[in-house]
Design an enzyme around this catalytic site. Structure first.
Site, PDB file in Angstrom:
ATOM      1  N   SER A  66       0.831  -1.192   0.000  1.00 36.90           N
ATOM      2  CA  SER A  66       0.000   0.000   0.000  1.00 36.90           C
ATOM      3  C   SER A  66       0.869   1.245   0.000  1.00 36.90           C
ATOM      4  O   SER A  66       1.797   1.372   0.800  1.00 36.90           O
ATOM      5  CB  SER A  66      -0.912   0.028   1.227  1.00 36.90           C
ATOM      6  OG  SER A  66      -1.568   1.283   1.336  1.00 36.90           O
ATOM      7  N   ASP A 171     -22.489  -0.646   1.530  1.00 38.68           N
ATOM      8  CA  ASP A 171     -21.218  -0.046   1.141  1.00 38.68           C
ATOM      9  C   ASP A 171     -20.638  -0.718  -0.094  1.00 38.68           C
ATOM     10  O   ASP A 171     -20.178  -0.058  -1.033  1.00 38.68           O
ATOM     11  CB  ASP A 171     -20.216  -0.134   2.295  1.00 38.68           C
ATOM     12  CG  ASP A 171     -20.635   0.695   3.490  1.00 38.68           C
ATOM     13  OD1 ASP A 171     -21.579   1.491   3.360  1.00 38.68           O
ATOM     14  OD2 ASP A 171     -20.015   0.548   4.564  1.00 38.68           O
TER      15      ASP A 171
END
Length: 381
Positions: A66, A171
């Site tokens: 990341s 979501d």
């Protein structure tokens, strides 16, 4: 941006990627804590996305990096993936691999480079964006042929069973299925969806998002306790879910419940009603009249569901006092963000009023931006 993503991927993983996929965060216009009660929701996708640059591996390993992380690669064996086995942010993409494999889809290993501008912990579904971007990448890399709703359900499975957050499906459905210029009206029981036009600019309006910068953690037990309370109330009322309690039957139903469950039921039933009222206004082109519905929704979340906090309450109060047509917290709660419906000419005034109120209260400065209904998960390179 695509060339930059490919270059970043190669610098970390030592090879060219197979592509770049993006999935957005979301704000929910109305319909909070209704999704795990089989109810109705109305989210929009944000222009903010999580991008997953990826390539296949043939050795059964998953290597995750990341750009917002600590500079290290998380290296996992796919055959060792199990709920609770992976910590930190890596659990979300690892959970998608696990959910796909558990469902019988032939996914092998992969290298992933993740980059995101969806604010984490702000109630804007950064976790769903990461899950859906990963799912979209694997769907293409392995030619799985899954639809957007199918990918959303697998992403939800990853978050529920692998990460351990008992979220509803809103979501992931928003991140996977939303389209430009629309809100997603979703029946979370049947998964029937309708893309409702939401042209705020044409109405002279803006949807202002106020990130209070109070970080929430839905895995800390509070969210699970709320869901358990709702399910217990439905069981005591002899209903499949609270969605099945008509508004006209609310008062006598509350009399049959323990006192601690009554506010939860009242919120869910009235919130489903607010979703229906919002759809009526949108279909009739009365966007400006949504303001009081939003503010009433916040009062219900604050007083009945008790998932607000001093920062979100102050953001709502200050925005409305400065001329916002209405405002409410969005997301699971315990911090996060507020949405305010504001006339275009008053956005700066409302933003400044919230900032001044936060400074006077000794809170950290909020971050504000306008939300434009955007597209769901897709390949971008």
């Amino acid at each position: 941006m695509i060339d930059e993503a490919a270059g970043d991927f190669e610098a970390v993983h030592g090879a060219r990627p197979g592509g770049v996929w993006a999935a957005p965060g979301r704000v929910n216009l109305i319909g909070e804590h209704t999704d795990y009660n089989d109810g109705f929701v109305l989210p929009i996708a944000l222009p903010h996305t999580t991008r997953v640059t990826a390539r296949r591996r043939e050795d059964g390993r998953l290597r995750l990096y990341s750009a917002q992380g600590d500079g290290t690669i998380t290296d996992l064996a796919l055959d060792g993936l199990a709920p609770g086995a992976v910590a930190s942010w890596a659990a979300y993409p690892a959970g998608v691999f696990w959910a796909l494999a558990e469902a019988g889809h032939p996914v092998g290993g992969a290298d992933l480079f993740v980059d995101s501008d969806v604010p984490a912990g702000a109630g804007l579904s950064s976790s769903a964006a990461l899950e859906c971007a990963t799912a979209a990448a694997l769907n293409d890399l392995y030619d799985l042929g899954l639809t957007a709703p199918e990918l959303a359900l697998l992403a939800q499975r990853a978050e529920n069973a692998f990460v351990g957050v008992p979220c509803g499906v809103m979501d992931q459905m928003a991140s996977a299925c939303c389209t430009d210029g629309t809100a997603l009206f979703l029946d979370t029981r049947t998964l029937e969806q309708r893309h409702v036009p939401l042209d705020l600019a044409a109405a002279g309006l803006r949807l202002l998002v106020i990130d209070t910068r109070v970080k929430h953690d839905l895995g800390d037990g509070a969210y699970a306790a709320l869901r358990a309370g709702c399910e217990r109330a439905a069981e005591l009322l002899g209903l499949p879910a609270l969605r099945d309690l008509p508004a006209a039957a609310l008062a006598p139903a509350l009399d049959r419940l323990p006192e601690e469950l009554r506010p939860l039921v009242r919120h869910v039933v009235t919130e489903n009603g607010r979703v229906a009222a919002t759809i009526e206004h949108l279909d009739a082109g009365r966007i400006a009249e949504l303001g009081p519905i939003l503010t009433a929704g916040h009062a219900s979340l604050r007083d009945d569901f008790r998932v607000s906090c001093p920062e979100t309450d102050l953001a709502v109060e200050a925005a409305v006092a400065a001329g916002a047509l209405g405002a409410r917290m969005t997301g699971g709660g315990f911090g996060g963000s507020v949405v305010a419906l504001v006339e275009a000419a008053r956005v700066a005034e409302v933003s400044q009023a919230v900032e001044v109120a936060f400074r006077a209260a000794g809170f950290a400065a909020p971050v504000t931006f306008t939300a434009v209904p955007s597209a769901g998960a897709r390949r971008v390179g």
